[in-house]
Design an enzyme around this catalytic site. Sequence first.
Site, PDB file in Angstrom:
ATOM      1  N   GLU A  31       0.815  -1.206   0.000  1.00  0.00           N
ATOM      2  CA  GLU A  31       0.000   0.000   0.000  1.00  0.00           C
ATOM      3  C   GLU A  31       0.856   1.266   0.000  1.00  0.00           C
ATOM      4  OE1 GLU A  31      -3.672  -0.492   2.571  1.00  0.00           O
ATOM      5  OE2 GLU A  31      -2.496  -2.206   3.223  1.00  0.00           O
ATOM      6  N   SER A 212      -6.801  -1.684   1.885  1.00  0.00           N
ATOM      7  CA  SER A 212      -7.028  -1.088   0.553  1.00  0.00           C
ATOM      8  C   SER A 212      -7.608  -2.085  -0.437  1.00  0.00           C
ATOM      9  CB  SER A 212      -5.728  -0.490   0.002  1.00  0.00           C
ATOM     10  OG  SER A 212      -5.282   0.549   0.834  1.00  0.00           O
ATOM     11  N   SER A 355     -11.575   9.682   0.256  1.00  0.00           N
ATOM     12  CA  SER A 355     -11.696   8.805   1.421  1.00  0.00           C
ATOM     13  C   SER A 355     -12.906   9.188   2.269  1.00  0.00           C
ATOM     14  CB  SER A 355     -10.431   8.888   2.285  1.00  0.00           C
ATOM     15  OG  SER A 355      -9.310   8.415   1.576  1.00  0.00           O
TER      16      SER A 355
END
Length: 388
Positions: A31, A212, A355
């Site tokens: 990530e 993720s 987000s």
Amino acid sequence: MTALQETGPSVPSSDKSTVRVAVVFGGRSGEHTISCATAAGVLSAIDRDRYEVLPVGITPEGQWLLVEDDPAALELSDNRPPVTITAEGLGRGRLTAPLGGGELTVLGPTGPEILGRVDVVLPLLHGPYGEDGTIQGMLEMMGIPYVGCGVLASAAGMDKQVTKVLLGAAGIATAPHVVVGPHAWKRDPEAILEACRSLTYPLFVKPARAGSSLGISKVDRPEDLAGAIEAARAVDPKVLVESGIVGREVEVAVLQGRGDDAPRVAEPGEIAMDASQGAGEFYDYETKYLAHDAVAMVCPARIGPEARDLLMDTAARAFEALGCEGLARVDFFLTDAGEAVVNEINTMPGFTPFSMYPYMWQVSGLGYTELVSELIELAVARSTDVNR
């Protein structure tokens, strides 16, 4: 942290009237690019009048670098290669610090340059070697305050099996599952596949210690299960196979209370996906980070008051069940029967412009910049005693 040649200009000494924040991102996990994207958002939002910022990037090999303070260079984009922190690229030199804590140093061409002390670290690392308690343990040893959950909560939140154990002990529902251990699969894969017969299709196969949406597969047929497990094992040798839960996917943002106050909980939100615009069958990596036109963040979630209260109360209970500090995002399935089933707890949720965590707080009245400031202030006020 080890030492290397300083390649950029000198760094100004700390202004004693401001809090000095080391924003740490990149890292050794898969990530890495997502972490850089989170850092781009935070570096753009942080209040420069209150905080002096030292951007610190960790390369995929684990080198710690002082990097350019350039949020645009860290943003996630499908029009350029994934962002990677390197000494030859964004790096301005490798850092060194005493193991017992003290001043950061960059070794320049003419000798060491003292950067000074850091008041607080803001670790924006997702996945292993960052979100899993490893950097938290290092900072505890160094006596440096940091934003977010401590060692145990970070490790527990990272491991989906351990999360389920702790939530189960607190009476909080999670999806039925089978654990595929790193050695058990090699010893007897047929026994694992047999155990999975107790689960309800469709199944979701997940790396146990990744985020993720990396390595996650939806499995509709038993004959596809082994391949999905192998795909997840490529990300993490420990895997979870879960029954699919029929319900709406709702997320809840939790923020530590001040002092001994209870955790603060934002309005729940949910992701609305449009397959005609490129959304995947579920909220996978491509949908989450690249198919921006296919995803809409809906907050407050379109749910009734009873469901809202249940989700917010359960999110606060989950936060405390894991011993979280600072922040966490609790992801739920809300079933037609009104049951709140926790999907996972993310102790370092993304702060990219797309987000949900900062968006839910924005809707709840706490803006992006104010949220970053609050997290830093919570960290500065927190005891550095490991048994706090």
